[in-house]
Design an enzyme around this catalytic site. Structure first.
Site, PDB file in Angstrom:
ATOM      1  N   ASP A 179       1.081  -0.741   0.403  1.00 16.54           N
ATOM      2  CA  ASP A 179      -0.254  -0.153   0.197  1.00 16.54           C
ATOM      3  C   ASP A 179       0.852   0.910   0.360  1.00 16.54           C
ATOM      4  O   ASP A 179       0.866   2.091  -0.394  1.00 16.54           O
ATOM      5  CB  ASP A 179      -1.159   0.213   1.354  1.00 16.54           C
TER       6      ASP A 179
ATOM      7  N   GLY B 286      -3.434  -7.208  15.742  1.00 10.36           N
ATOM      8  CA  GLY B 286      -3.422  -6.921  14.472  1.00 10.36           C
ATOM      9  C   GLY B 286      -4.067  -7.560  13.079  1.00 10.36           C
ATOM     10  O   GLY B 286      -3.421  -7.656  12.258  1.00 10.36           O
TER      11      GLY B 286
ATOM     12  N   SER C 121      -6.481  -5.778  13.275  1.00 14.89           N
ATOM     13  CA  SER C 121      -7.652  -4.762  12.894  1.00 14.89           C
ATOM     14  C   SER C 121      -9.436  -4.315  13.576  1.00 14.89           C
ATOM     15  O   SER C 121     -10.335  -3.848  12.990  1.00 14.89           O
ATOM     16  CB  SER C 121      -8.383  -4.337  11.022  1.00 14.89           C
TER      17      SER C 121
ATOM     18  N   ASP D 121      -7.069  -1.485   5.273  1.00 17.11           N
ATOM     19  CA  ASP D 121      -7.685  -2.301   6.279  1.00 17.11           C
ATOM     20  C   ASP D 121      -9.428  -2.383   6.847  1.00 17.11           C
ATOM     21  O   ASP D 121      -9.811  -2.734   6.572  1.00 17.11           O
ATOM     22  CB  ASP D 121      -7.156  -1.884   8.185  1.00 17.11           C
TER      23      ASP D 121
ATOM     24  N   TYR E  87       8.446   2.286  10.642  1.00 14.41           N
ATOM     25  CA  TYR E  87       7.479   2.198   9.214  1.00 14.41           C
ATOM     26  C   TYR E  87       8.059   3.433   8.837  1.00 14.41           C
ATOM     27  O   TYR E  87       8.315   3.611   7.629  1.00 14.41           O
ATOM     28  CB  TYR E  87       6.772   2.843  10.470  1.00 14.41           C
TER      29      TYR E  87
HETATM   30  P1  ADP Z   1      -5.542  -3.837  16.705  1.00 18.66           P
HETATM   31  O1  ADP Z   1      -6.692  -2.672  15.115  1.00 18.66           O
HETATM   32  O2  ADP Z   1      -4.929  -4.056  15.964  1.00 18.66           O
HETATM   33  O3  ADP Z   1      -6.486  -4.586  17.185  1.00 18.66           O
HETATM   34  P2  ADP Z   1      -4.947  -0.885  16.792  1.00 18.66           P
HETATM   35  O4  ADP Z   1      -4.056  -0.679  18.533  1.00 18.66           O
HETATM   36  O5  ADP Z   1      -5.004   0.102  16.343  1.00 18.66           O
HETATM   37  O6  ADP Z   1      -5.108  -2.643  16.828  1.00 18.66           O
HETATM   38  O7  ADP Z   1      -6.681  -0.762  17.932  1.00 18.66           O
HETATM   39  C1  ADP Z   1      -6.798  -1.382  18.954  1.00 18.66           C
HETATM   40  C2  ADP Z   1      -8.027   0.014  20.124  1.00 18.66           C
HETATM   41  O8  ADP Z   1      -9.098  -0.070  19.320  1.00 18.66           O
HETATM   42  C3  ADP Z   1      -8.055  -0.402  21.281  1.00 18.66           C
HETATM   43  O9  ADP Z   1      -6.623  -0.075  22.544  1.00 18.66           O
HETATM   44  C4  ADP Z   1      -8.899  -0.197  21.798  1.00 18.66           C
HETATM   45  O10 ADP Z   1      -9.031   1.861  22.347  1.00 18.66           O
HETATM   46  C5  ADP Z   1      -9.923  -0.113  20.151  1.00 18.66           C
HETATM   47  N1  ADP Z   1     -11.135  -1.300  20.867  1.00 18.66           N
HETATM   48  C6  ADP Z   1     -10.746  -2.331  20.149  1.00 18.66           C
HETATM   49  N2  ADP Z   1     -12.069  -3.486  20.704  1.00 18.66           N
HETATM   50  C7  ADP Z   1     -12.373  -2.658  21.306  1.00 18.66           C
HETATM   51  C8  ADP Z   1     -13.789  -3.215  22.275  1.00 18.66           C
HETATM   52  N3  ADP Z   1     -13.667  -4.088  22.046  1.00 18.66           N
HETATM   53  N4  ADP Z   1     -14.599  -2.093  23.054  1.00 18.66           N
HETATM   54  C9  ADP Z   1     -13.544  -0.658  23.052  1.00 18.66           C
HETATM   55  N5  ADP Z   1     -13.211   0.121  22.409  1.00 18.66           N
HETATM   56  C10 ADP Z   1     -11.616  -1.557  21.950  1.00 18.66           C
HETATM   57 MG    MG Z   2      -5.966  -0.763  13.938  1.00 15.98          MG
END
Ligand code: ADP
Ligand code: MG
Length: 350
Positions: free
Chosen positions: A30, A113, A115, A161, A210
């Site tokens: 990307d 990871g 998303s 994503d 990155y």
């Molecule tokens: P990934 O997208 O790889 O899971 P990220 O760090 O980009 O990791 O996003 C994770 C963030 O998304 C969490 O720290 C939280 O802020 C939010 N999040 C994900 N799932 C939930 C949930 N079930 N409830 C509340 N917030 C969430």
């Molecule tokens: Mg993410």
């Protein structure tokens, strides 16, 4: 299980789901506006919505806190930013945000990871538009969600994503061109399974790494001249002066070619070729792009030894998950062998 009614004392008016995703191949392509091949998971995030007397209220079963979101206040550095950001971007784009209650429920691991952030953004937007009856295409929703993650949450992610999560179809890979946003859905043939396994090592903070990768590609683009990196043949990499830049460009250009071939292999049901290209992708990410770790390499090796047709790190690297292509009939025995060899690993989805 907590319901919308338990939290807000009302029945939900609409329920929307957005899945997590795994990228089969097309890692870091990307960055040059190349192609990717992500696939939605069956796990994901559900957002329910109902009317409120005033204000916007959000509750997540993962956090167990009810939060009032003030759309004028900006980022708060907590989970509700991933709800507030999309609403703010929708409002900027002309949508009406009525008083409402939103409940978030997830079976997707956060920060692994796969998303969860894009799933939360997209499910929030779909819930908003289902509630208000405002029509938006899934591509527009993905673009609003990406804008929220970039501008509101401050995370510089590409479009993969949010597109995978918004327009992706269960059981299909999304063959996506990140530059034109053209896509089509390619079904996973019957009898095959995509396993997503976490190596047990949390993804490291990768901002510096990155930015270094981005800078190397910018340097290459400047040296090459006006024709975009994406449209160059792979041997252009070997003509560049800085050996580090040579390796970085070797990865993105070879990965772009592999992704196109892998998409055709999947379309043709040639799973041996798809697996081989996944293996080559890992090799290039390890040696040219240098984003793998010992744990990821060991897990990839264990996955192949146990019979996967292909296995590679998926996502940004530096910890996190691998993706493996496994015959459906061997899935359980395969996972038994892999988890015996790598006891810290855990299955996100088998
Ligand atoms: P990934 O997208 O790889 O899971 P990220 O760090 O980009 O990791 O996003 C994770 C963030 O998304 C969490 O720290 C939280 O802020 C939010 N999040 C994900 N799932 C939930 C949930 N079930 N409830 C509340 N917030 C969430
Ligand atoms: Mg993410």
């Amino acid at each position: 299980m907590t319901s919308h009614e338990d939290v807000f004392g009302q029945e939900a008016a609409a329920t929307c789901f957005a899945p997590g995703r795994v990228n089969l191949i097309g890692e870091y392509t990307d960055l040059i506006g190349g192609n990717v091949l992500p696939m939605p998971l069956t796990k994901g995030i559900t957002v329910t919505v109902g009317p409120a007397l005033s204000g916007v209220h959000a509750f997540s079963t993962a956090e167990e806190t009810k939060i009032e979101i003030n759309l004028g206040e900006g980022k708060k550095n907590h989970w509700a930013d991933y709800v507030a950001g999309p609403l703010v971007m929708a409002e900027k784009a002309g949508a009406t945000i009525p008083p409402m209650n939103l409940m978030v429920e997830s079976d997707l691991p956060a920060g692994a990871g796969v998303s969860s952030s894009a799933a939360l953004e997209v499910a929030t937007l779909k819930a908003l538009f289902a509630f208000t009856g405002q029509g938006h295409s899934n591509t527009d929703i993905a673009l609003l969600a990406q804008k929220a993650e970039n501008e509101f949450c401050g995370v510089k992610c590409g479009i993969m994503d949010q597109m995978a999560v918004s327009v992706g179809n269960q059981g299909h890979a999304l063959a996506l061109n990140c530059e034109t946003l053209e896509w089509d859905q390619v079904a996973l043939p019957k009898g095959w399974s995509i396993a997503v396994i976490h190596c047990g090592e949390a993804r490291q903070l990768t901002d510096g790494a990155y930015n270094e990768r981005r800078a190397a590609l910018d340097e290459a683009a400047a040296e090459i001249g006006p024709i975009s990196l994406r449209s160059q043949s792979i041997d252009v990499a070997e003509k560049l002066s800085d050996p580090l830049v040579v390796r970085r460009v070797r990865h993105v250009l070879s990965e772009q070619a592999r992704t196109l071939r892998a998409t055709e292999a999947l379309r043709a049901g040639d799973m041996s070729l798809l697996g081989k290209l996944m293996n080559e992708s890992h090799e290039s990410l390890r040696t040219n792009f240098e984003v793998s770790t010992g744990s990821l390499d060991r897990l990839v090796a264990a996955a192949r030894d146990a019979g996967a047709f292909g296995a590679r790190l998926t996502g940004a690297g530096f910890g996190g998950c691998i993706v493996a292509l496994v015959a459906e009939s061997e899935r359980e025995s395969w996972w038994h062998a892999v988890s015996t060899e790598c006891p810290a690993a855990w299955a996100v989805e088998l």
